[in-house]
Write a protein that holds these residues in place. Structure first.
Motif, short mmCIF file in Angstrom:
data_model
loop_
_atom_site.label_atom_id
_atom_site.label_comp_id
_atom_site.label_asym_id
_atom_site.label_seq_id
_atom_site.Cartn_x
_atom_site.Cartn_y
_atom_site.Cartn_z
N ILE A 144 0.84 -1.21 0.00
CA ILE A 144 0.00 0.00 0.00
C ILE A 144 0.87 1.25 0.00
O ILE A 144 0.56 2.24 -0.67
N LEU A 149 2.04 2.16 -3.51
CA LEU A 149 0.97 2.74 -4.32
C LEU A 149 0.63 4.16 -3.87
O LEU A 149 0.51 5.08 -4.69
N VAL A 150 0.48 4.34 -2.57
CA VAL A 150 0.11 5.66 -2.04
C VAL A 150 1.23 6.67 -2.25
O VAL A 150 0.99 7.82 -2.65
N ALA A 205 1.22 7.71 -5.85
CA ALA A 205 0.09 8.59 -6.13
C ALA A 205 0.36 10.00 -5.59
O ALA A 205 0.07 11.00 -6.26
N PHE A 254 -13.64 3.61 -6.02
CA PHE A 254 -12.34 4.02 -6.54
C PHE A 254 -12.42 5.36 -7.25
O PHE A 254 -11.42 6.10 -7.31
N ALA A 312 -10.71 8.70 -6.06
CA ALA A 312 -9.32 9.10 -6.32
C ALA A 312 -9.19 10.01 -7.54
O ALA A 312 -8.67 11.13 -7.44
N MET A 358 -7.32 10.02 -2.00
CA MET A 358 -6.69 9.15 -2.99
C MET A 358 -6.16 7.89 -2.31
O MET A 358 -6.36 6.77 -2.81
N ILE A 392 -7.66 4.10 -2.99
CA ILE A 392 -6.76 3.10 -3.58
C ILE A 392 -6.66 1.87 -2.68
O ILE A 392 -6.81 0.72 -3.12
N GLN A 452 -9.62 -0.80 -2.27
CA GLN A 452 -9.89 -1.72 -3.38
C GLN A 452 -9.28 -3.10 -3.13
O GLN A 452 -9.66 -4.08 -3.78
N SER A 508 5.57 5.09 2.23
CA SER A 508 4.99 6.07 1.31
C SER A 508 5.89 7.29 1.15
O SER A 508 6.10 7.79 0.03
#
Length: 435
Positions: free
Chosen positions: A40, A43-44, A47, A110, A113, A139, A143, A146, A208
């Motif tokens: 995670i 991904l975060v 983003a 989703f 986001a 966001m 994300i 999901q 992150s």
């Protein structure tokens, strides 16, 4: 014989693993959430990096082409249309995340986001006064949620996942992973911290932040030149400043609530709200002849640490930000709160005998603490941004501002877990013993 030996060997391994689990019952939890948090966090963090770099680009373009601000009403109408027809489920933004963490139901859509990303970019591109934390949190939450079903997470685990995502979004967008983790644990319940999610929150926030930096996304550096030694007089001045910061935070939170209610009452069709708000803001920018109070306002925040600023700067920023967000434009409140607090603190140095940079730093985090009811996270954020030497002063300011701001908040779905004043909670019947 070989099969029997293999069976015995497998049984021994199983017994050893079982023994380790009995001896260290938290080990499976740590291993599980380390893997999930890293995933995670990547991904975060990615983003957040893309969002921050986009934000830098649109800000630079706007400041070089000021004529584009004239299109703010049209951009606002577009945002209103998109959310009215495609984003009603996610329009409550951060409050939807808070509700979902408290009482998980269906997966956070989703679409939250991309909608909040586009809405925030348009807001900043055309000259609205907004921040970035709200976008980063939404966001991150959209994300992460999901993966609730693919990871086969229980309701309790899903709560942890969303808290970790919030930690990652906050920590990466401001470059303060420790504050991000504590903020995610602290902002759900006024007066309580959700310790059950502490490990995933910290790992996700740290990963992150690292990923955002790997994408070569810079963060603004703030510096306090002078920090005086601790004395009774200096502590008294810090308490006095904290009182003013708390009152300012309450003014902002209540102003947001009342102005939002006013727009909804007076303008029934939602897309017209940002259209009308955009006209007012664009005319106000033209009337005052400066873009100082729109966008993030980072240059003014940096300046506030160096020299005393006019006492009216913070008040004008409050007006612009409340108009922008209450009308329906997208973005966060936190960076404007940094601006408001830093400029107020800077102005206080004209008559409060503490260094300008220190008062600006205290206001930077204390108004935020009062408006979000997160004094611990804000104190840690100050230490991450300004250095540990400022710790005592900023902690005093944050705690006092937190107490003075009352139970109002920019997040109206926050629940009172432990009241600031016991009698208040008893009278209102809002105390929550178990969630």
């Amino acid at each position: 014989m070989r099969i029997k030996n293999q069976t015995i060997s497998s049984q021994n391994i199983h017994n050893k693993v079982h023994g380790w689990i009995k001896k260290f019952p938290s080990l499976p939890f740590i291993l599980k959430w380390t893997l999930i948090s890293i995933f995670i966090g990547v991904l975060v963090g990615s983003a957040s990096a893309g969002f921050l770099q986009s934000l830098d680009w649109v800000t630079q373009f706007r400041e070089s082409h000021l004529w584009i601000i004239a299109f703010l009403p049209i951009g606002g109408f577009g945002i209103g249309l998109i959310y009215h027809y495609y984003g009603k489920e996610v329009e409550s933004g951060n409050n939807l995340l808070i509700d979902t963490i408290h009482k998980p139901q269906k997966t956070v859509p989703f679409i939250m986001a991309p909608l909040v990303y586009v809405g925030t970019i348009i807001t900043h591109f055309l000259g609205g006064s907004a921040g970035r934390e709200g976008t980063a949190l939404q966001m991150a939450g959209a994300i992460a949620d999901q993966f609730t079903k693919p990871f086969r997470l229980s309701i309790a685990d899903r709560k942890i996942l969303l808290i970790a995502a919030v930690a990652g979004g906050f920590g990466s967008v401001f470059g303060t992973p420790l504050a991000g983790a504590v903020f995610a644990l602290e902002f759900l319940l006024i007066g309580r911290i959700r310790y059950h999610a502490i490990f995933p929150a910290f790992i996700t926030a740290i990963v992150s932040d690292l990923v955002t930096k790997l994408w070569q996304t810079p963060h603004t550096n703030y510096h306090i030149d002078e920090i005086p030694s601790i004395s009774f007089a200096h502590v008294a001045y810090a308490i006095f400043a904290g009182i003013l910061f708390g009152l300012c935070a309450a003014l902002f939170s209540k102003g947001m609530q009342k102005t939002s209610a006013f727009f909804k009452k007076m303008i029934v069709y939602p897309p017209l709200r940002p259209l009308i708000g955009g006209i007012i803001i664009a005319l106000a920018i033209w009337a005052i002849g400066t873009t100082k109070y729109i966008g993030l306002g980072i240059p003014t925040i940096v300046e506030s640490f160096k020299t005393p600023l006019p006492i009216y700067d913070f008040a004008i920023k409050i007006v612009f930000t409340i108009l922008t967000l209450s009308a329906g434009f997208k973005g966060g409140e936190v960076t404007p709160l940094f601006f408001i607090g830093a400029t107020l603190g800077s102005a206080l140095s004209l008559f409060v005998p503490l260094p300008t940079g220190l008062l600006a730093g205290m206001g930077f985090v204390a108004v935020f603490a009062g408006a979000t009811n997160t004094p611990i996270a804000c104190s840690i954020m100050a230490i991450e941004l300004f250095g540990v030497e400022s710790g005592i002063y900023v902690a005093i300011a944050c705690v006092v501002a937190y107490l003075l701001s009352g139970h109002s908040s920019i997040y109206n779905r926050q629940i009172i877990g432990e009241p600031k004043q016991t009698q208040f909670a008893e009278d209102q019947g809002k105390r929550v013993n178990e969630l």
